[in-house]
Design an enzyme around this catalytic site. Structure first.
Site, mmCIF file in Angstrom:
data_model
loop_
_atom_site.group_PDB
_atom_site.id
_atom_site.type_symbol
_atom_site.label_atom_id
_atom_site.label_comp_id
_atom_site.label_asym_id
_atom_site.label_seq_id
_atom_site.Cartn_x
_atom_site.Cartn_y
_atom_site.Cartn_z
ATOM 1 N N GLY A 60 0.725 0.574 8.801
ATOM 2 C CA GLY A 60 0.705 2.057 8.596
ATOM 3 C C GLY A 60 1.945 2.492 9.024
ATOM 4 N N ASP A 115 6.864 -1.310 0.186
ATOM 5 C CA ASP A 115 5.455 -1.090 -0.211
ATOM 6 C C ASP A 115 4.889 0.252 -0.318
ATOM 7 O OD1 ASP A 115 5.214 -0.526 2.675
ATOM 8 O OD2 ASP A 115 3.851 -1.713 3.039
ATOM 9 N N SER A 165 4.032 0.760 4.821
ATOM 10 C CA SER A 165 3.025 1.691 4.989
ATOM 11 C C SER A 165 1.658 1.229 4.824
ATOM 12 C CB SER A 165 3.215 2.690 4.116
ATOM 13 O OG SER A 165 3.338 2.454 2.712
ATOM 14 N N CYS A 166 1.723 0.040 4.367
ATOM 15 C CA CYS A 166 0.388 -0.583 3.967
ATOM 16 C C CYS A 166 -0.290 -1.343 5.390
ATOM 17 C CB CYS A 166 0.321 -1.973 2.937
ATOM 18 S SG CYS A 166 0.977 -1.778 1.588
ATOM 19 N N LEU A 167 -1.618 -1.416 5.182
ATOM 20 C CA LEU A 167 -2.482 -1.683 6.287
ATOM 21 C C LEU A 167 -2.901 -3.352 6.208
ATOM 22 C CD1 LEU A 167 -4.189 1.181 6.989
ATOM 23 C CD2 LEU A 167 -2.754 0.389 8.611
#
Lengths: 202, 156
Positions: free
Chosen positions: B89, A152, B27-29
């Protein structure tokens, strides 16, 4: 740059770059492991985020990955992914051990990292000599976790709108049933430079 | 009764009986805005800290996702008495010289700033580290689960 300007010719050229890189990588790995590795499919495609994050089906699927970052003239990301059984098989081959007895401990991770490093390194070296551009490659970093999570950050950094351009190679070593996918993604400005370097400016 | 999967940059609004989830976060939320009075919630799968003025995918960016989800809740008749939870994150690879280096941390900081600006209380968070997360929100039970590989499943 918007990816809407990319035409079939550009994708074909990137696929050809992928072929050159992957050919070199497969040769390197074959001689390193002293076994026959076959390159299956090289694709250069504009994928949606979810197509890109679901290479092995669900984004939650557990996979092993070796990551190298490209800096210098171009900014990009090389990720070599294996389903966990394949990762153990290939590490077992290198370590001379039965894959079923392997855990993802320091030694196994280090073997996986070394294989990813050899493949990605020779892939990038081939791209560099073909395009005449300088690619600085980072040391390899390795992780075993969910497919989506390993991709991602890279997708986020290389996205344009809701798409990424992914140069993807599937590799199979038949005798030992190892399947892996090598994915290369350039940041948008760098992709433009890369195309220019081979006379295919957008 | 439905299960909504928010892919990268996507969002969803759910009512009682619905499940909202975002799978395979690195890393995404995964952000969920929770209606404190009604059984209603909205989720976003946030990818980047800043939209730099882009309006194409509001749920994709930390600086536009909060306002956008609030608008969607309002459209769906929310009480607009909202609190929130978030997770993700992380830094999946131990690298020292990549643009990947701190994207997860920057995402989380930007999202927390945006929540503060919009006066939304952050009830709990599970961010950082170097492992993947899947987040699942049960709208009826107001239950936020964080699922991992090898670290089990926790409610935050």
């Amino acid at each position: 740059m918007g990816y809407e300007k990319l035409e079939a010719d550009h994708l074909d050229a990137l696929k050809e770059l992928g072929n050159i890189g992957a050919g070199n990588a497969v040769t390197a790995l074959s001689s390193f492991l002293n076994t026959e590795i076959n390159m299956e499919v090289v694709e250069a495609k504009l994928a949606t985020f979810n197509e890109a994050a679901n290479i092995f089906g669900s984004p939650e699927k557990e996979v092993a990955a070796v990551y190298l970052s490209i800096s210098g003239n171009l900014k990009g990301h090389v990720l070599y992914l294996w389903p966990v059984q394949s990762a153990k098989a290939i590490a077992g081959m290198l370590m001379g051990m039965n894959p079923d007895e392997l855990e993802f401990d320091e030694m196994t991770m280090s073997a996986i990292s070394e294989i990813g490093n050899i493949m990605s390194g020779s892939y990038i070296t081939a791209l560099s000599s073909f395009t005449g551009m300088t690619f600085d490659i980072s040391p390899p970093a390795v992780a075993v976790d969910m497919n989506g999570a390993l991709l991602d950050g890279i997708i986020s950094l290389t996205a344009v709108g809701d798409r990424v351009l992914i140069i993807q190679t599937s590799m199979v070593a038949y005798g030992v049933r190892i399947a892996g996918v090598l994915a290369v993604l350039f940041e948008p400005d760098s992709l433009l430079k890369l195309l220019e370097s081979i006379g295919m400016g957008v | 009764m439905a299960e909504y999967f928010c892919g990268m940059g996507e969002w969803a609004v759910g009512q009682a009986g619905d499940i909202l989830c975002a799978r395979g976060l690195g890393s995404c939320l995964g952000l969920v805005l929770i209606d404190n009075k009604k059984r209603m919630a909205a989720m976003a799968h946030v990818m980047l800290p800043s939209s730099n003025g882009k309006v194409d995918m509001p749920a994709k960016y930390a600086d536009t996702a909060v306002v956008y989800l609030l608008e969607q809740l309002k459209k769906n008749g929310s009480s607009m008495n909202i609190s929130c939870k978030m997770a993700g994150g992380s830094k999946m690879f131990n690298v020292s010289e990549s643009s990947l280096l701190d994207i997860g941390r920057r995402n989380a900081e930007a999202l927390e700033n945006s929540l503060k600006e919009n006066g939304i209380q952050l009830l709990n968070k599970d961010i950082g580290g170097s492992f993947a997360r899947t987040v699942i929100f049960d709208v009826m039970k107001r239950k936020f689960l964080v699922r991992t590989i090898g670290r089990g499943e926790v409610e935050i």
